[in-house]
Design an enzyme around this catalytic site. Structure first.
Site, PDB file in Angstrom:
ATOM      1  N   CYS A 160       0.856  -1.183   0.000  1.00  0.00           N
ATOM      2  CA  CYS A 160       0.000   0.000   0.000  1.00  0.00           C
ATOM      3  C   CYS A 160       0.894   1.235   0.000  1.00  0.00           C
ATOM      4  O   CYS A 160       1.869   1.284   0.754  1.00  0.00           O
ATOM      5  CB  CYS A 160      -0.885  -0.016   1.243  1.00  0.00           C
ATOM      6  SG  CYS A 160      -1.961   1.421   1.361  1.00  0.00           S
ATOM      7  N   HIS A 165      -9.066  -3.857  -1.820  1.00  0.00           N
ATOM      8  CA  HIS A 165      -8.058  -3.089  -1.084  1.00  0.00           C
ATOM      9  C   HIS A 165      -8.376  -1.590  -1.153  1.00  0.00           C
ATOM     10  O   HIS A 165      -8.428  -0.909  -0.123  1.00  0.00           O
ATOM     11  CB  HIS A 165      -6.656  -3.367  -1.668  1.00  0.00           C
ATOM     12  CG  HIS A 165      -5.572  -2.549  -1.040  1.00  0.00           C
ATOM     13  ND1 HIS A 165      -4.563  -3.096  -0.288  1.00  0.00           N
ATOM     14  CD2 HIS A 165      -5.341  -1.203  -1.040  1.00  0.00           C
ATOM     15  CE1 HIS A 165      -3.764  -2.120   0.152  1.00  0.00           C
ATOM     16  NE2 HIS A 165      -4.209  -0.962  -0.304  1.00  0.00           N
ATOM     17  N   GLU A 166      -8.612  -1.094  -2.372  1.00  0.00           N
ATOM     18  CA  GLU A 166      -8.838   0.352  -2.527  1.00  0.00           C
ATOM     19  C   GLU A 166     -10.125   0.791  -1.821  1.00  0.00           C
ATOM     20  O   GLU A 166     -10.168   1.858  -1.202  1.00  0.00           O
ATOM     21  CB  GLU A 166      -8.868   0.748  -4.003  1.00  0.00           C
ATOM     22  CG  GLU A 166      -7.542   0.528  -4.745  1.00  0.00           C
ATOM     23  CD  GLU A 166      -6.326   1.030  -3.992  1.00  0.00           C
ATOM     24  OE1 GLU A 166      -6.413   2.043  -3.285  1.00  0.00           O
ATOM     25  OE2 GLU A 166      -5.263   0.374  -4.101  1.00  0.00           O
ATOM     26  N   HIS A 224     -10.023   1.584   1.855  1.00  0.00           N
ATOM     27  CA  HIS A 224      -9.557   2.925   2.222  1.00  0.00           C
ATOM     28  C   HIS A 224     -10.739   3.892   2.427  1.00  0.00           C
ATOM     29  O   HIS A 224     -10.648   4.843   3.194  1.00  0.00           O
ATOM     30  CB  HIS A 224      -8.648   3.501   1.131  1.00  0.00           C
ATOM     31  CG  HIS A 224      -7.240   2.984   1.184  1.00  0.00           C
ATOM     32  ND1 HIS A 224      -6.406   3.190   2.250  1.00  0.00           N
ATOM     33  CD2 HIS A 224      -6.513   2.267   0.290  1.00  0.00           C
ATOM     34  CE1 HIS A 224      -5.218   2.641   2.013  1.00  0.00           C
ATOM     35  NE2 HIS A 224      -5.260   2.061   0.826  1.00  0.00           N
TER      36      HIS A 224
HETATM   37 NI    NI Z   1      -3.693   1.042   0.025  1.00  0.00          NI
END
Ligand code: NI
Length: 183
Positions: free
Chosen positions: A133, A175-176, A179
């Protein structure tokens, strides 16, 4: 166009829930996307979420270059062998390969912008894979993700996008989107 400063782990913007975007076609959103594309390229990353550039809005960008796509397909198969082992291995690997073809796994994904994305897992099946990341430089970790997902989002021109994906494509999107939840 500009390269934006990346928020690093510990910054409050990475811990809050990001806000929905009302108008995906607004000029400030177009500018943000252009700057995020530049920032991602500068960092040689695969994906970037707006909170990582200090903007607490529900927007992510990602792409999967050909080289990464091939690597991931190989990793995925090796992992399947490790975990499953024994008799059913061959059969399951064949099924995996068929799945991979159907879902376009192993294929590169061009730069994609998702606004207000929503993810739905299409099965309980999870896969462990190594992730990095840009907000945690020099760290990588093994993270379980759903293998198959459907995601829906708005695009920068205000239309809808809906895709069913698996493998690395599914991993990157999960994953994104984490966030955006402060994860
Ligand atoms: Ni990330």
């Amino acid at each position: 166009m500009a390269i934006l400063k990346l928020a690093r782990m510990g910054h409050p913007v990475l811990k809050r829930t990001a806000d929905a975007i009302n108008d995906p076609t607004a000029p400030e959103i177009r500018r943000l996307i252009a700057d995020m594309v530049d920032t991602l390229a500068d960092a040689s990353g695969v994906g970037l979420a707006a909170p990582q550039v200090h903007v607490p809005k529900r927007l992510v960008i990602f792409h999967i270059p050909e080289s990464r796509a091939r690597e991931a397909l190989d990793d995925d198969m090796e992992e399947g062998e490790d975990e499953e082992g024994e008799d059913e291995e061959d059969e399951e690997d064949e099924e995996d390969e068929e799945d991979d073809e159907e879902n376009g796994n192993g294929d590169a994904v061009p730069m994609t912008v998702l606004i207000n994305p929503e993810i739905e897992a299409l099965s309980d099946e999870t896969v462990i894979g190594v992730e990095g990341c840009l907000s945690l430089p020099d760290m990588i970790g093994r993270v379980p993700r759903f293998r198959h997902i459907r995601y829906k989002a708005l695009t920068p021109d205000g239309s809808n996008i809906e895709r069913e994906v698996s493998g690395l494509h599914a991993r990157v999107v999960q994953h994104e989107c984490d966030h955006l939840e402060g994860i």
